[in-house]
Structure formats: structure tokens, C-alpha cells
Write a protein that holds these residues in place. Sequence first.
Motif, PDB file in Angstrom:
ATOM      1  N   VAL A   1       0.839  -1.207   0.000  1.00 44.91           N
ATOM      2  CA  VAL A   1       0.000   0.000   0.000  1.00 44.91           C
ATOM      3  C   VAL A   1       0.869   1.251   0.000  1.00 44.91           C
ATOM      4  CG1 VAL A   1      -1.612   1.349   1.398  1.00 44.91           C
ATOM      5  CG2 VAL A   1      -2.034  -1.083   1.008  1.00 44.91           C
TER       6      VAL A   1
ATOM      7  N   TRP B   1       2.000   1.709  -3.552  1.00 47.50           N
ATOM      8  CA  TRP B   1       0.902   2.168  -4.395  1.00 47.50           C
ATOM      9  C   TRP B   1       0.551   3.622  -4.080  1.00 47.50           C
ATOM     10  CZ3 TRP B   1      -2.180  -2.742  -2.701  1.00 47.50           C
ATOM     11  CH2 TRP B   1      -1.607  -3.885  -3.302  1.00 47.50           C
ATOM     12  N   THR B   2       0.682   4.019  -2.834  1.00 49.80           N
ATOM     13  CA  THR B   2       0.402   5.411  -2.457  1.00 49.80           C
ATOM     14  C   THR B   2       1.409   6.349  -3.103  1.00 49.80           C
ATOM     15  OG1 THR B   2      -0.544   4.693  -0.348  1.00 49.80           O
ATOM     16  CG2 THR B   2       0.134   6.992  -0.522  1.00 49.80           C
TER      17      THR B   2
ATOM     18  N   PHE C   1      -6.971   3.614   1.642  1.00 46.28           N
ATOM     19  CA  PHE C   1      -6.989   2.192   1.984  1.00 46.28           C
ATOM     20  C   PHE C   1      -7.872   2.003   3.210  1.00 46.28           C
ATOM     21  CE2 PHE C   1      -4.562  -1.540   3.957  1.00 46.28           C
ATOM     22  CZ  PHE C   1      -5.304  -2.477   3.256  1.00 46.28           C
TER      23      PHE C   1
END
Length: 384
Positions: free
Chosen positions: A236, A239-240, A252
Motif C-alpha cells: 500500500v 501504491w500510495t 486504503f
Amino acid sequence: MTAPRRRSLGRWLGFWIGASTGLSLLVFTATAALVLYLDELRDAAEIDDDDGEPGEEDDDGIEAVEFPTETLLTQVMVAFAIAAPIGLVLAIAGARWLTHRATSRIDAVIAAASRMSAEDLRERLPVTGAGDELDALASALNALFARIDGGIAAQRQFAADASHELRSPLTVLSSTLEVARRRPRSPGEWEGLADQTLDEVRRMSGLVEALLQLARASGAVKRARVELMARLDGPVQRWTEAAGRAEVKLVFAGPEELVAQVDADALEIAIGNLVSNAIAYSPPGGTVTLRMQAEAEALVVTVDDQGPGIPAAERERIFAPFVRATAPTADRTPGRAGLGLGLAITRRIVEGHAGTLAVGEAPGGGARFTIRLTTSRDPGFTVS
């Protein structure tokens, strides 16, 4: 070389049924003769004890009768001689009639199967509609041939698409290098050409890696009990960062703990592909929402974007390899345009978990991709 002559099943069954019928008649005749013979021996012994020798008169003046054993045996043999041919003919004729009904259909199945080949699997086995075992077998094999035919067609299409995708960067590399060699160039020009070729090499590397992921996604998943929320912390964050570079916000959401028995590495790839697509098709300033939740006997993962959405007619087609949706935002940042393999990889991973992957409309506009893994479909999967 002459092919060996196939033994007729009808003749083989007819022979053995006839032989067994004749043997049965012979055993019956022999048994009947033996019983009559023993019975007459017993009666003769009683007469001898009571009345003396045959032909003599007993105490009552009655003449003893000679034992007719040979006459009885002769009558039994005559009955056998009459009944045996009739029984054999009826047994063989009945066997041939019954087996012909089955073997004629088997011959039709063999002929249809012989006409099939790896290049042409359109031929199908005949189904008479009788609803018996042969029809059930032919129907099951026809379904198998249809799946094989579809798999071969998909494999050919995949090979053609992969060849086309690889040929494009190779053509660019070849033409770039050929043009570069036509005249002397400065170090700066050579550096620019090197950057162009490096971009194409990276594109090919990404394509090859995606093809490998697609091949691995078709195999069996390796499940293990894992805490998904903790497992996705690192991905995450990556992806951020990618969303930030594209001027998109990633949200998320999910429970504090979510334990499931899944292939965590494969599931991370599947979710990452959905998040990457959502980022690519969301406008600057948009929001991508990744949500994890546990329902009754199911793990549900949803990814929402604020892009243009996907028309209903395209929602199944986009899961095929090398199919890309079109949106200006997907190409606004270098490296954001996909290869058209991410959704195909994701679907195969989800199906490997006996789950489903669907796409619809997000509540705030755009597309919503939903992964649903249920325990009812796969006893090896659990959520808690």
C-alpha cells in the motif's frame, strides 16, 4: 504397414454367449441324466430286494420288469439334440442383435474421433438422444473437446498477440539503430538514442515479466494462513507513492485484522494490478479507494476509481489478454500506459482461488472492480 484388424465386439460377445449357452445346456442334460440314472438304480435295487430277478414272478405272481436306464438316457440325449441347436441359435441371434445396437454407435463414435486432429477439433461425437450411458459418454467427451478447442484457440491468439506486442519494440529498436549508424553523431546524440533504446528494452522486459506472471497465474495457488492487513502495509505504501506521482489520492480501508488462507503473493499481484489500473484511469486530483472486508464466509476486495468508467458492452472483453481501455489520463505520465495483461492476470489469480472478479460502476462515478473469494466454493479457503 497394414493396420491390425479390429476384433468385432459383436462377434466376440456372440461367440461367448453361444458357448456359455451350449455349456449350460450340456451341464443341464448331464445333470438330468445323472439324476434319472441314480433314481432308477435306487428303484431297481428296491425291486431286486422285494421281487427277485427280472423276468421272474414274485410271491404275488407279478413278473419283475427290466430296468429301462438306457431308454431314459436315450430320450434325454434326443431332447438335448433338439434343444441345443435351437437354444444356441436364439442365444447367438439375441446377442448379435443386442451388441449390434451398441457397437454400431461405438463405430460411429470411433469414426468421428478419427476425423479429429489438433488442427481441427470442430468434429463432435454423435449423440442419439437415447439418454443412455453411451449418450452420456459422448456428451461428456464433446464438452471436453469444446474446452480443449477453446484452450487451443486462446493459446494461438495469445501467441499471436504476444508476438505482435514484442515485435513492436523490436522494430523500434532496429529502426532506431539503423538510422543512428547512417552518419557520425555527437556524444549527446548517441546518449539520446541510447535513452530511446533503453525505454524500448524496458518495455520488452515489462512485457516478458507480465507474460511470466500470466503463465504463473494459470497454475495452482499455494495457500497459507496470513494476516492480510499487515501483509499489505508495504504494498500500500508503494501504491500510495505511485498515486502521488500521478497526482491521485489512494485511500486504503478495512478492518484492523483480517486473517485468510490465501496465496498472499498472488493476491498482492492481483490487487496491485487493479490499483495500478485505477490510478492510470483516474484524473488528476481524483481518488482511488481500496477496501478490504470480510463478509459471511467471504473475503471481498473492492477498488474504486473516478475515471471514465467502463461501458457495459466492454466489461467482459477487458479481461482478455492484450485488451486495453482507452482514456487520455492513462498516457499522461510516462510508463503509465498498461500492456493489457494486468486484468487477465488478476482474473486468473482470482479464479485460482475459486473466486470471482467483476467490474461495475463505482458509487462516485468511474469503475468498481470487485474480488470475491468465498468458502462455499473452495473448502481450502477461510476468512476470520
